[in-house]
Structures are given as C-alpha cells and as structure tokens.
Scaffold this motif. Structure first.
Motif, PDB file in Angstrom:
ATOM      1  N   THR A  18      84.361  47.163 110.653  1.00  0.00           N
ATOM      2  CA  THR A  18      85.440  47.424 111.619  1.00  0.00           C
ATOM      3  C   THR A  18      85.310  46.493 112.819  1.00  0.00           C
ATOM      4  OG1 THR A  18      85.333  49.744 110.944  1.00  0.00           O
ATOM      5  CG2 THR A  18      86.586  49.267 112.931  1.00  0.00           C
ATOM      6  N   GLN A  73      91.709  52.195 110.663  1.00  0.00           N
ATOM      7  CA  GLN A  73      90.934  51.006 110.302  1.00  0.00           C
ATOM      8  C   GLN A  73      89.544  51.383 109.792  1.00  0.00           C
ATOM      9  OE1 GLN A  73      91.101  47.681 109.692  1.00  0.00           O
ATOM     10  NE2 GLN A  73      90.947  46.726 111.699  1.00  0.00           N
ATOM     11  N   PHE A  74      88.880  52.307 110.525  1.00  0.00           N
ATOM     12  CA  PHE A  74      87.506  52.643 110.151  1.00  0.00           C
ATOM     13  C   PHE A  74      87.428  53.282 108.765  1.00  0.00           C
ATOM     14  CE2 PHE A  74      84.102  55.839 109.915  1.00  0.00           C
ATOM     15  CZ  PHE A  74      83.043  54.959 109.792  1.00  0.00           C
ATOM     16  N   ALA A  87      82.508  51.914 116.899  1.00  0.00           N
ATOM     17  CA  ALA A  87      83.002  50.539 116.765  1.00  0.00           C
ATOM     18  C   ALA A  87      83.494  50.024 118.119  1.00  0.00           C
ATOM     19  CB  ALA A  87      84.110  50.483 115.724  1.00  0.00           C
ATOM     20  N   CYS A 137      87.870  50.814 106.072  1.00  0.00           N
ATOM     21  CA  CYS A 137      86.641  50.035 105.857  1.00  0.00           C
ATOM     22  C   CYS A 137      85.611  50.834 105.081  1.00  0.00           C
ATOM     23  CB  CYS A 137      86.036  49.595 107.203  1.00  0.00           C
ATOM     24  SG  CYS A 137      86.964  48.298 108.028  1.00  0.00           S
ATOM     25  N   ARG A 168      86.346  42.958 111.837  1.00  0.00           N
ATOM     26  CA  ARG A 168      87.809  42.769 111.761  1.00  0.00           C
ATOM     27  C   ARG A 168      88.420  42.628 113.146  1.00  0.00           C
ATOM     28  NH1 ARG A 168      89.678  46.187 106.555  1.00  0.00           N
ATOM     29  NH2 ARG A 168      88.357  45.017 105.126  1.00  0.00           N
TER      30      ARG A 168
END
Lengths: 153, 153
Positions: free
Chosen positions: B78, B14-15, B137, B18, B81
């Motif tokens: 992140t 995910q990071f 995050a 992003c 989201r």
C-alpha cells in the motif's frame, strides 16, 4: 631511519572486544570462564582451504547462522559505544543461506547488506575478522553521524 | 435535512485490495480462484468471543504468524503504491508471540512496532481490518514524505 611498525593485537580492538563480550554473555553458567578469547573466536576463523570443503547446497549449519547473528550484534554494540545510539540488528534468513541483515538506529537503517553463501561465513584470521568488523561499524557510524536526529528518534 | 452517509465497502479499499492480492499470490495452482475475497480474509477476522478462547501460552500457531507477515507485506505494498518507494517488511519473532516488525524504505525505518500476544492476531471485522491497515500505511507514508531523499536511497 626506518620507522618501526608495531602490529596491533586484533584482540585489543573495540570490535573483537565487543564480539568476545557477546559470546561470553551466552555463557550463563561460566563454563567458558577459563577458555581464552582466541578459543571462543575459533568458529569465526575459516581458512581458504577449509572454506572449499564446506558445501553450499542445502541449509546452512544453525551454529554458523548463530555466528553470523552474533557478528552483527557485535557490530551494533561497537556502533553504540562510538555514537551512544543503540543499533539493533535484524536478520532475515531464507533457506539455502540467502538473506538480509540490517542495523537499525532509531528511524535510520544504519547498515544493510544482502547475505549469501552463509554456509561459508568466516574469516582468514583474527586480523581479517577485526578489520571487517571495524569497516562495517565505521559505515554505520558515518551514516548515524550524518543523520543524528533520525538515529536518535 | 440529514445527509445520507454511504458506507464504503471495505473490500474496495486500497489496503484490502493489496492484502487479497498478496494472499492470492501464494495460490500458485489456482486452487482459490473461485473463493471470494471475503473467504480468503476469513483468517484475519477474530471476534472478541473467539479471541478469549485462544490461549496465549506457548508458541503462536504458524498459520497465525503467516497472517501477521502477510498483513505487513500488504501495508508495504500500500505504501509503495502511494509513494513509489518500495517498503519491505522485516519481522523478528521470538517464542511466545513477542517480537518486532519494521517496514524499511531505503535507509528509512518507515514504520516500527513491537508485537505481542500474536496468538490472538485478528480484527473484529473487515472494516476494522481495513481501517488498521490504512492507519499504519498512512503513518509510513507520512514519514517517507518527510524524508524522501533517505527513503529513495
């Protein structure tokens, strides 16, 4: 019988004392020692007529931005004196005088404001400057007192 | 019987998705359309040997500071989201590579870090970059989940 209202000298308010203190702190060589507080605060006073002559096109004057930053440092100091919690300003300024300023106390955003038209930053007089400073500090102090554990984190 | 561990491709995290998204958002004219994600992340990879050759005297390279800023923007994305709460980075950098970065979510300072030696900002490889991003995050997400009412204020 009518009461006599004694007007408060704005220079004796907590906020203006903090602001003058911050300004004098920049004076490492004592060049301003003999300048009065009123003289040092001159840059913060912009009358309506003066304001109209300042263009809001292009980047603001760096001296004006320094005034804005010092103003919020003084708010932080006023908050710290009242609550014992350090309130640090962070300012993010984009071009053209737009931006954001926050006062951070621990894990708490004690104050947040969108800045615009910073070219024309200033106040009608010392009383207006003192009143605005006291108002913003009071808002931050109220939020810190509502969330003391986060502010002291 | 030993288990087979399938290594996760860091680019699918995910990071890093992003971060690549933030980098490509700067590419208004599509000049990087045919560049791979790995190529775009090249500036974030600094090996130990390379790091030693970067002097930490004087101001950091503006390109390096832009990388630091984009890194924290990607952390904010992140966090957003995962929590649905907007987390805005604010960075204050003095000369010589020292400063502070915070991620603000509503009235909550979701993350705060003192920055130093930003001249040498970078990671050993994509996995290290992805791991650090996920770690920061996660810290911000945990704080937002502990104080949802302030974070949504």
């Amino acid at each position: 019988m009518s009461e006599t209202i004694t007007p408060v000298d704005p220079l004796t308010t907590q906020f203006l004392q903090c602001l003058v203190g911050r300004i004098r702190a920049e004076d490492a060589f004592g060049a301003w020692d003999r300048k009065s507080d009123t003289t040092l605060l001159k840059d913060y006073i912009v009358t309506k007529a003066e304001r109209r002559t300042i263009p809001i096109i292009g980047d603001p004057d760096p001296d004006t931005l320094a005034c804005v930053e010092t103003f919020y440092q003084a708010i932080g100091l006023t908050v710290e004196r009242a609550t014992g919690v350090m309130a640090t300003p962070m300012m993010k300024m984009s071009h053209e005088g737009f931006g954001r300023v926050v006062l951070l106390a621990g894990k708490l955003v004690a104050y947040s404001r969108t800045l615009r038209d910073m070219h024309r930053f200033g106040f009608e007089g010392l009383s207006a400057l003192a009143a605005e400073g006291a108002k913003l500090a009071a808002q931050a102090i109220a939020l810190i007192e509502a969330h003391p554990e986060l502010a002291r984190d």
